[in-house]
Design a protein around this motif. Structure first.
Motif, PDB file in Angstrom:
ATOM      1  N   THR A  71       0.837  -1.202   0.000  1.00  0.00           N
ATOM      2  CA  THR A  71       0.000   0.000   0.000  1.00  0.00           C
ATOM      3  C   THR A  71       0.869   1.248   0.000  1.00  0.00           C
ATOM      4  O   THR A  71       1.822   1.353   0.771  1.00  0.00           O
ATOM      5  CB  THR A  71      -0.924   0.015   1.234  1.00  0.00           C
TER       6      THR A  71
ATOM      7  N   ARG B 236      -3.515   1.600  -3.518  1.00  0.00           N
ATOM      8  CA  ARG B 236      -4.468   1.946  -2.466  1.00  0.00           C
ATOM      9  C   ARG B 236      -4.933   0.676  -1.783  1.00  0.00           C
ATOM     10  O   ARG B 236      -4.829  -0.417  -2.341  1.00  0.00           O
ATOM     11  CB  ARG B 236      -5.663   2.675  -3.073  1.00  0.00           C
ATOM     12  N   SER B 237      -5.491   0.828  -0.580  1.00  0.00           N
ATOM     13  CA  SER B 237      -6.035  -0.334   0.120  1.00  0.00           C
ATOM     14  C   SER B 237      -7.236   0.079   0.951  1.00  0.00           C
ATOM     15  O   SER B 237      -7.427   1.258   1.254  1.00  0.00           O
ATOM     16  CB  SER B 237      -4.979  -0.986   1.010  1.00  0.00           C
ATOM     17  N   THR B 238      -8.035  -0.913   1.298  1.00  0.00           N
ATOM     18  CA  THR B 238      -9.188  -0.724   2.172  1.00  0.00           C
ATOM     19  C   THR B 238      -9.469  -2.056   2.859  1.00  0.00           C
ATOM     20  O   THR B 238      -8.890  -3.075   2.498  1.00  0.00           O
ATOM     21  CB  THR B 238     -10.427  -0.234   1.385  1.00  0.00           C
ATOM     22  N   ARG B 239     -10.358  -2.003   3.849  1.00  0.00           N
ATOM     23  CA  ARG B 239     -10.765  -3.231   4.552  1.00  0.00           C
ATOM     24  C   ARG B 239     -12.111  -3.679   3.995  1.00  0.00           C
ATOM     25  O   ARG B 239     -13.048  -2.894   3.907  1.00  0.00           O
ATOM     26  CB  ARG B 239     -10.897  -2.993   6.049  1.00  0.00           C
ATOM     27  N   LEU B 240     -12.191  -4.948   3.631  1.00  0.00           N
ATOM     28  CA  LEU B 240     -13.429  -5.552   3.160  1.00  0.00           C
ATOM     29  C   LEU B 240     -13.634  -6.840   3.936  1.00  0.00           C
ATOM     30  O   LEU B 240     -12.768  -7.712   3.928  1.00  0.00           O
ATOM     31  CB  LEU B 240     -13.359  -5.893   1.667  1.00  0.00           C
TER      32      LEU B 240
ATOM     33  N   THR C  49      -7.764  -6.846   4.493  1.00  0.00           N
ATOM     34  CA  THR C  49      -7.251  -5.744   3.693  1.00  0.00           C
ATOM     35  C   THR C  49      -7.152  -6.181   2.244  1.00  0.00           C
ATOM     36  O   THR C  49      -6.700  -7.287   1.951  1.00  0.00           O
ATOM     37  CB  THR C  49      -5.862  -5.311   4.190  1.00  0.00           C
TER      38      THR C  49
ATOM     39  N   THR D  13      -5.759  -4.643  -1.547  1.00  0.00           N
ATOM     40  CA  THR D  13      -4.909  -3.606  -2.134  1.00  0.00           C
ATOM     41  C   THR D  13      -5.041  -3.674  -3.647  1.00  0.00           C
ATOM     42  O   THR D  13      -5.143  -4.755  -4.217  1.00  0.00           O
ATOM     43  CB  THR D  13      -3.440  -3.834  -1.723  1.00  0.00           C
TER      44      THR D  13
ATOM     45  N   ARG E 175     -12.500   0.851 -10.666  1.00  0.00           N
ATOM     46  CA  ARG E 175     -13.764   0.332 -10.146  1.00  0.00           C
ATOM     47  C   ARG E 175     -14.772   0.278 -11.283  1.00  0.00           C
ATOM     48  O   ARG E 175     -14.947   1.238 -12.025  1.00  0.00           O
ATOM     49  CB  ARG E 175     -14.291   1.234  -9.042  1.00  0.00           C
TER      50      ARG E 175
END
Length: 90
Positions: free
Chosen positions: A50, A62-66, A70, A72, A80
């Protein structure tokens, strides 16, 4: 589309073969049966990277929590895709 699944399956087999030849991915403490670490982690394109530049286009990853995990991605190489609009009346 069926040809997309066949292409995906071909690429997955190739990546798995590379990972096996590299003795797996040592992330923390994984070791092979003879005690050596796996070397495939060096091939990871986004895992644990990240903020670093994408290896293809240099855009920061970029990264996010799903679902508690995590994920990335590169926002340029993996844009998207908006969800399909359902035309199914209720």
């Amino acid at each position: 589309k069926p040809h997309h699944w066949a292409t995906l399956a071909t690429h997955l087999r190739a990546i798995l073969a590379e990972a096996i030849n590299a003795r797996g991915s040592t992330i923390r403490d994984y070791r092979t049966a003879d005690g050596t670490p796996g070397a495939f982690a060096a091939q990871h394109a986004v895992y644990n990277r990240t903020g670093q530049p994408c290896r293809r286009c240099a855009t920061p990853l970029r990264s996010t929590r799903l679902a508690g995990r995590t994920t990335t991605w590169c926002p340029t190489c993996q844009p998207r895709i908006p969800p399909a609009v359902s035309h199914n009346p209720l």
